[in-house]
Design an enzyme around this catalytic site. Structure first.
Site, PDB file in Angstrom:
ATOM      1  N   CYS A 108    -104.543  95.710 -58.223  1.00  0.00           N
ATOM      2  CA  CYS A 108    -105.660  95.738 -57.282  1.00  0.00           C
ATOM      3  C   CYS A 108    -105.151  95.864 -55.835  1.00  0.00           C
ATOM      4  CB  CYS A 108    -106.565  94.525 -57.485  1.00  0.00           C
ATOM      5  SG  CYS A 108    -108.179  94.746 -56.693  1.00  0.00           S
ATOM      6  N   HIS A 216    -107.923  95.077 -62.940  1.00  0.00           N
ATOM      7  CA  HIS A 216    -107.340  93.748 -63.154  1.00  0.00           C
ATOM      8  C   HIS A 216    -107.010  93.543 -64.625  1.00  0.00           C
ATOM      9  CE1 HIS A 216    -107.655  91.689 -59.251  1.00  0.00           C
ATOM     10  NE2 HIS A 216    -108.718  92.455 -59.043  1.00  0.00           N
ATOM     11  N   GLU A 218    -105.015  91.537 -65.889  1.00  0.00           N
ATOM     12  CA  GLU A 218    -104.795  90.104 -66.195  1.00  0.00           C
ATOM     13  C   GLU A 218    -106.093  89.417 -66.606  1.00  0.00           C
ATOM     14  OE1 GLU A 218    -105.188  91.227 -63.218  1.00  0.00           O
ATOM     15  OE2 GLU A 218    -106.370  89.752 -62.083  1.00  0.00           O
TER      16      GLU A 218
END
Ligand code: MN
Length: 239
Positions: A108, A216, A218
């Site tokens: 990001c 993202h 994660e």
């Protein structure tokens, strides 16, 4: 297994009294076999050099906007909160890890910072600057659903590192950004775009792993195989 040491650049609160990193980033690095370590703007340049020597890779987390002074622009009204101390740290880290030839994974804000550190620029605000630049309105890049859900498609360049890692020409990804890569740094190449043309991933094809993604992963490893593979490939490159 060799557990590579990954330096992580996280966030700071507005008062600069706390440094923090969202657990997901650390969990994903640990799940992939790495030992993540949070790095600090308190480091002097000699401490920063020591950390580049000792660490096996660098991961840049998401966060607030980038000060446009980093790429020679004046702030527009739509610019969000910036933190010059974080910007300074990340510019120095990226340049040092890049020079040392070590793996870098930007997420990001991290893809944007990689691009700036290597000589590119960033849209301060997609809603205003993207139509002015391209004549096209961007799609919604700030989804309202939870970040574990994908919200738009990206098209991935064939024969790119990203394509080899995720094994697909298209992915559905989450999207929680209002800034994005504008002019791409000379050493980087675009390896994924959203269907409106916005840059969603860049890489340095001459390096084993210098990769940034605008989404993202994660937040998606629980449900998305491609997100898990990104962390595994990064940690493997650092091993
Ligand atoms: Mn997006």
């Amino acid at each position: 297994m060799n557990h590579p040491l990954i330096g992580v650049s996280g966030s700071m609160d507005r008062e600069e009294t706390r440094q923090f990193i969202l657990w997901d980033y650390m969990q994903c690095l640990c799940d992939a076999g790495a030992v993540p370590l949070l790095l600090s703007p308190a480091m002097t340049s000699s401490e920063l050099k020591a950390c580049v020597d000792k660490l096996d890779g660098l991961m840049l987390a998401g966060g607030n906007d980038i000060d446009p002074d980093c790429f020679g622009q004046q702030p527009i009204p739509e610019l969000g909160e910036v933190n010059p101390a974080r910007d300074r740290l990340e510019l120095a880290l990226i340049q040092a890890f890049y020079e040392a030839g070590k793996p870098i994974f930007g997420i990001c804000r991290g893809i944007q910072m990689m691009n700036v550190a290597l000589g590119g620029t960033v849209y301060q605000d997609l809603g205003v600057q993207y139509p002015a630049d391209t004549g096209n309105a961007p799609m919604a890049h700030q989804q309202t659903s939870l970040p574990r859900y994908p919200s738009h498609r990206v098209d991935i360049a064939e024969s790119s590192l990203l394509h080899r890692i995720v094994g697909a020409s298209q992915l559905r990804v989450n999207s929680t950004h209002h800034q994005a890569v504008w002019k791409v740094a000379p050493s980087l190449a675009v390896c994924a775009r959203a269907t409106d043309g916005v840059v969603e991933a860049v890489e340095d094809a001459s390096r084993p792993f210098v990769l940034g993604v605008q989404w993202h992963p994660e937040r998606m490893t629980g449900t998305d195989e491609a997100a898990r593979r990104l962390f595994e490939a990064f940690v493997q490159a650092a091993s």
